[in-house]
Design a protein around this motif. Structure first.
Motif, mmCIF file in Angstrom:
data_model
loop_
_atom_site.group_PDB
_atom_site.id
_atom_site.type_symbol
_atom_site.label_atom_id
_atom_site.label_comp_id
_atom_site.label_asym_id
_atom_site.label_seq_id
_atom_site.Cartn_x
_atom_site.Cartn_y
_atom_site.Cartn_z
ATOM 1 N N ALA A 22 0.832 -1.209 0.000
ATOM 2 C CA ALA A 22 0.000 0.000 0.000
ATOM 3 C C ALA A 22 0.868 1.261 0.000
ATOM 4 O O ALA A 22 0.538 2.247 -0.662
ATOM 5 N N LEU A 23 1.970 1.229 0.733
ATOM 6 C CA LEU A 23 2.829 2.408 0.824
ATOM 7 C C LEU A 23 3.592 2.646 -0.478
ATOM 8 O O LEU A 23 3.759 3.793 -0.913
ATOM 9 N N ARG A 24 4.020 1.576 -1.112
ATOM 10 C CA ARG A 24 4.773 1.720 -2.368
ATOM 11 C C ARG A 24 3.832 2.005 -3.533
ATOM 12 O O ARG A 24 4.173 2.752 -4.434
ATOM 13 N N VAL A 79 3.819 11.759 2.398
ATOM 14 C CA VAL A 79 3.043 10.647 1.851
ATOM 15 C C VAL A 79 1.847 11.204 1.092
ATOM 16 O O VAL A 79 1.033 11.938 1.665
ATOM 17 N N PRO A 80 1.724 10.884 -0.198
ATOM 18 C CA PRO A 80 0.591 11.394 -0.984
ATOM 19 C C PRO A 80 -0.746 10.954 -0.403
ATOM 20 O O PRO A 80 -0.857 9.852 0.146
ATOM 21 N N PRO A 81 -1.772 11.785 -0.490
ATOM 22 C CA PRO A 81 -3.099 11.434 0.052
ATOM 23 C C PRO A 81 -3.637 10.112 -0.479
ATOM 24 O O PRO A 81 -4.261 9.361 0.273
ATOM 25 N N ALA A 82 -3.397 9.817 -1.764
ATOM 26 C CA ALA A 82 -3.908 8.565 -2.327
ATOM 27 C C ALA A 82 -3.253 7.357 -1.665
ATOM 28 O O ALA A 82 -3.895 6.327 -1.433
ATOM 29 N N VAL A 83 -1.959 7.512 -1.364
ATOM 30 C CA VAL A 83 -1.235 6.418 -0.704
ATOM 31 C C VAL A 83 -1.745 6.247 0.728
ATOM 32 O O VAL A 83 -1.990 5.133 1.200
ATOM 33 N N MET A 84 -1.913 7.361 1.424
ATOM 34 C CA MET A 84 -2.426 7.294 2.788
ATOM 35 C C MET A 84 -3.808 6.650 2.815
ATOM 36 O O MET A 84 -4.131 5.857 3.714
ATOM 37 N N SER A 85 -4.612 6.948 1.822
ATOM 38 C CA SER A 85 -5.944 6.358 1.744
ATOM 39 C C SER A 85 -5.861 4.843 1.586
ATOM 40 O O SER A 85 -6.647 4.105 2.185
ATOM 41 N N ARG A 86 -4.915 4.389 0.764
ATOM 42 C CA ARG A 86 -4.734 2.949 0.585
ATOM 43 C C ARG A 86 -4.338 2.284 1.896
ATOM 44 O O ARG A 86 -4.805 1.195 2.235
ATOM 45 N N VAL A 87 -3.424 2.915 2.639
ATOM 46 C CA VAL A 87 -2.963 2.356 3.911
ATOM 47 C C VAL A 87 -4.119 2.249 4.897
ATOM 48 O O VAL A 87 -4.317 1.223 5.559
ATOM 49 N N LEU A 88 -4.931 3.305 4.986
ATOM 50 C CA LEU A 88 -5.999 3.347 5.978
ATOM 51 C C LEU A 88 -7.172 2.434 5.628
ATOM 52 O O LEU A 88 -7.926 2.036 6.519
ATOM 53 N N SER A 89 -7.324 2.116 4.357
ATOM 54 C CA SER A 89 -8.442 1.257 3.949
ATOM 55 C C SER A 89 -8.008 -0.185 3.731
ATOM 56 O O SER A 89 -8.724 -0.971 3.112
ATOM 57 N N LEU A 90 -6.854 -0.529 4.282
ATOM 58 C CA LEU A 90 -6.266 -1.850 4.054
ATOM 59 C C LEU A 90 -7.163 -2.962 4.596
ATOM 60 O O LEU A 90 -7.605 -2.926 5.749
ATOM 61 N N ARG A 91 -7.447 -3.931 3.751
ATOM 62 C CA ARG A 91 -8.180 -5.131 4.154
ATOM 63 C C ARG A 91 -7.630 -6.293 3.336
ATOM 64 O O ARG A 91 -7.036 -6.104 2.290
ATOM 65 N N GLY A 92 -7.853 -7.491 3.814
ATOM 66 C CA GLY A 92 -7.419 -8.637 3.030
ATOM 67 C C GLY A 92 -7.233 -9.867 3.893
ATOM 68 O O GLY A 92 -7.376 -9.835 5.124
ATOM 69 N N SER A 93 -6.908 -10.977 3.269
ATOM 70 C CA SER A 93 -6.747 -12.252 3.957
ATOM 71 C C SER A 93 -5.588 -12.197 4.941
ATOM 72 O O SER A 93 -4.449 -11.915 4.567
#
Length: 579
Positions: A22-24, A79-93
């Motif tokens: 997510a960060l990369r 950290v770009p806002p789009a990247v931060m959004s990905r980090v905060l919305s992280l979900r998965g197995s």
């Protein structure tokens, strides 16, 4: 990042990987780090994030991407806002749910949704967190050179402390590998009426045995013949072929054995070990291995290995030789001899450092007797006259075994161990040190649940409801999250490590496995649990408005009790249920 169906089992490693991805971000989302930082190379994904573990840091974050890493990826570490959004919305197995995050002076902090994590982990008693993340296949033979006849079966009075360390380590490794799905066997087989077998049983070690009159003669003859016909046999020293046709028949072998027993001279069988490891491409063996004279005890050792690997039907067995540093060279000779006899098994060497007892020299039997006496004395000082009878004999036996195992297994296996055999009362029922402390805290959990069950019988407390009926946001004490995040969630991945180390290719004859980690894990767990238990009154007043928090804590501590059992089982230590 695309969401996938969430797994019921949350793991640290998948979470760190997902945070890194997510960060990369995608390649075109992330500026070229070489443009931003000269010739600097972007860090590896697994280095971008760190799991926090200290109580101090866990007060404000669970994962951290340090500022140095952010500066490598982004201009001025922004950290770009789009990247931060990905980090905060992280979900998965297998990924821990993210509750929030922010960039502070030390880097990007991420905090887990703790209530959701408690509920997910403690559902169904956290059973999925008490076993390896996956089951593996394969056969492992744990060979303990210290137990092989040389030429006689060792006794407790001839077994050194360094050799005892290797036996305990082999026992521990066997339990760990079985947990992961490996078929495990032990070598050598011991006579069932031997003193060494009785001694090992007192330590909780269940080593394989055979009847006292059992022999392995047929396999010994097969190994002898294979070495005589080996292409690595040195024939230039032979004084001519034997009239028996080179000793190929069983009668010739028996005549040679009879001559050896009667003291008659017999032409020595020599094998060029250096040629073996050079031509077979064996890495990591001592270059000074040269020509080896094959003695009878060597043939017996190889025949035992052949027997231990014979029943492996899953795959070609890996032989793990668990040996002391003093015996390493000799065991390398045995390993290369086995290869010269035609054995194609993968062989690895787990080498233990020395055991030191400054100012004293104790055998394994003397050391066990010393610790048992000290354990009994310490128990009598604490519990008085009640320390008598079979129940207490069993407790002292288990506690003594725990003391010895933690003393010899809590250190990195390649490092020396120094034992204090002079200090008055060498074991204590108090203080955060070793096996006694661990067993005591496990017993405290059993006492807690005994008290709760008595409260239920009296009608003071209701039965513990299912996790789905509880609000785990009530667990706000910092010790509660620390116990879940540092121990319950991480244990499964800890169990995986020994099998992964065996899979490493090209690392030579030696294998380094973090065999000390279970003992250190249990000691650390006991310190944090003890601190929490001394601070928090778990069984509160029987008032309905307090029940939710009490039940949440009981779910956590019940899982913790099972975690103790699971970890102690890898050391073949039964839990002590009351002290």
């Amino acid at each position: 990042m695309e969401n996938t169906e969430e797994s019921a089992t949350l793991r640290i490693t998948p979470t760190v990987r997902a945070l890194s991805s997510a960060l990369r971000g995608k390649r075109d989302d992330v500026p070229d780090s070489s443009q931003l930082n000269g010739d600097r190379i972007s860090p590896e994904p697994e280095k971008l994030w760190f799991k926090e573990s200290s109580a101090k840091n866990l007060r404000n974050r669970d994962f951290l991407s340090p500022t140095t890493m952010l500066n490598t990826l982004y201009a001025d570490g922004q950290v770009p806002p789009a990247v931060m959004s990905r980090v905060l919305s992280l979900r998965g197995s297998g990924i821990l749910p993210v509750a929030g995050g922010q960039v502070m002076g030390e880097g990007l902090r991420v905090r887990v949704d703790r209530a959701a994590a408690f509920k997910a982990v403690l559902a169904e008693g956290a059973t999925e967190y008490l076993k390896p993340s996956g089951q593996r296949q394969g056969c492992v033979v744990l060979n303990c050179p210290a137990l092989h006849p040389k030429p006689n079966t060792p006794t407790p009075d001839t077994l050194t402390l360094g050799q005892l360390r290797t036996v305990l380590l082999a026992d521990h490794m066997g339990a760990l590998l079985r947990r992961q799905g490996f078929a495990v066997s032990y070598c050598p087989t011991l006579p069932e009426d031997s003193d060494i077998f009785t001694f090992l049983r007192a330590l909780g070690i269940d080593w394989p045995t055979a009847p006292a009159n059992w022999t392995n003669e047929e396999r010994e003859e097969k190994i002898q013949e294979a070495l005589e016909n080996s292409p690595y046999r040195e024939r230039e020293t032979e004084r001519g072929r034997r009239t028996s046709g080179g000793g190929g028949g069983g009668g010739g072998r028996r005549r040679r054995r009879r001559k050896a027993e009667e003291g008659e001279n017999e032409e020595a069988l020599r094998v060029n070990l250096k040629r073996v490891f050079q031509e077979e491409g064996l890495l990591g063996y001592d270059p000074s291995l040269g020509t080896c004279i094959v003695h009878r005890d060597s043939v017996s050792h190889l025949a035992q290995l052949d027997l231990a690997t014979a029943d492996c039907t899953v795959a070609m067995a890996t032989a793990l030789h668990v040996t002391s540093c003093q015996d390493e060279f000799r065991q390398q000779q045995i390993a290369v001899l086995w290869r010269a006899s035609g054995a194609a098994n993968t062989q690895r060497h787990l080498v233990c450092g020395p055991v030191k007892t400054p100012g004293s020299h104790l055998t394994a039997a003397q050391f066990l007797q010393l610790r048992r006496g000290q354990m009994k004395e310490a128990s009598e000082m604490k519990y008085g006259d009640q320390v008598e009878g079979q129940t207490w004999d069993d407790i002292i036996r288990v506690m003594t075994s725990a003391t010895v195992r933690f003393e010899l297994l809590s250190t990195v296996h390649t490092s020396p161990v120094t034992l204090d055999v002079h200090r008055e009362g060498g074991v204590s029922t108090k203080g955060p040190r070793g096996g006694v402390f661990v067993m005591y805290n496990c017993a405290r959990l059993h006492t807690l649940f005994d008290s709760y069950e008595r409260g239920v019988e009296k009608g003071s407390y209701p039965e513990i409801p299912e996790c789905s009926q509880l609000d785990f946001s009530a667990l706000k004490e910092e010790g509660e999250w620390l116990l879940l995040f540092n121990y319950l969630i991480t244990f499964s991945e800890l169990l995986d490590q020994s099998g992964q180390a065996l899979d490493c290719e090209g690392s030579g004859a030696r294998v380094n496995i973090k065999t000390e980690q279970i003992c250190k894990f249990l000691v650390s767990l006991s310190k944090d649990f003890s601190s929490y238990y001394n601070r928090v009154h778990v069984l509160g007043e029987p008032l309905p408005h307090l029940f939710n928090q009490m039940f949440c804590r009981l779910h956590l501590l019940r899982a913790l009790r099972e975690l103790y059992h699971s970890a102690l089982d890898t050391l073949n230590l039964p839990p002590i249920r009351q002290l």
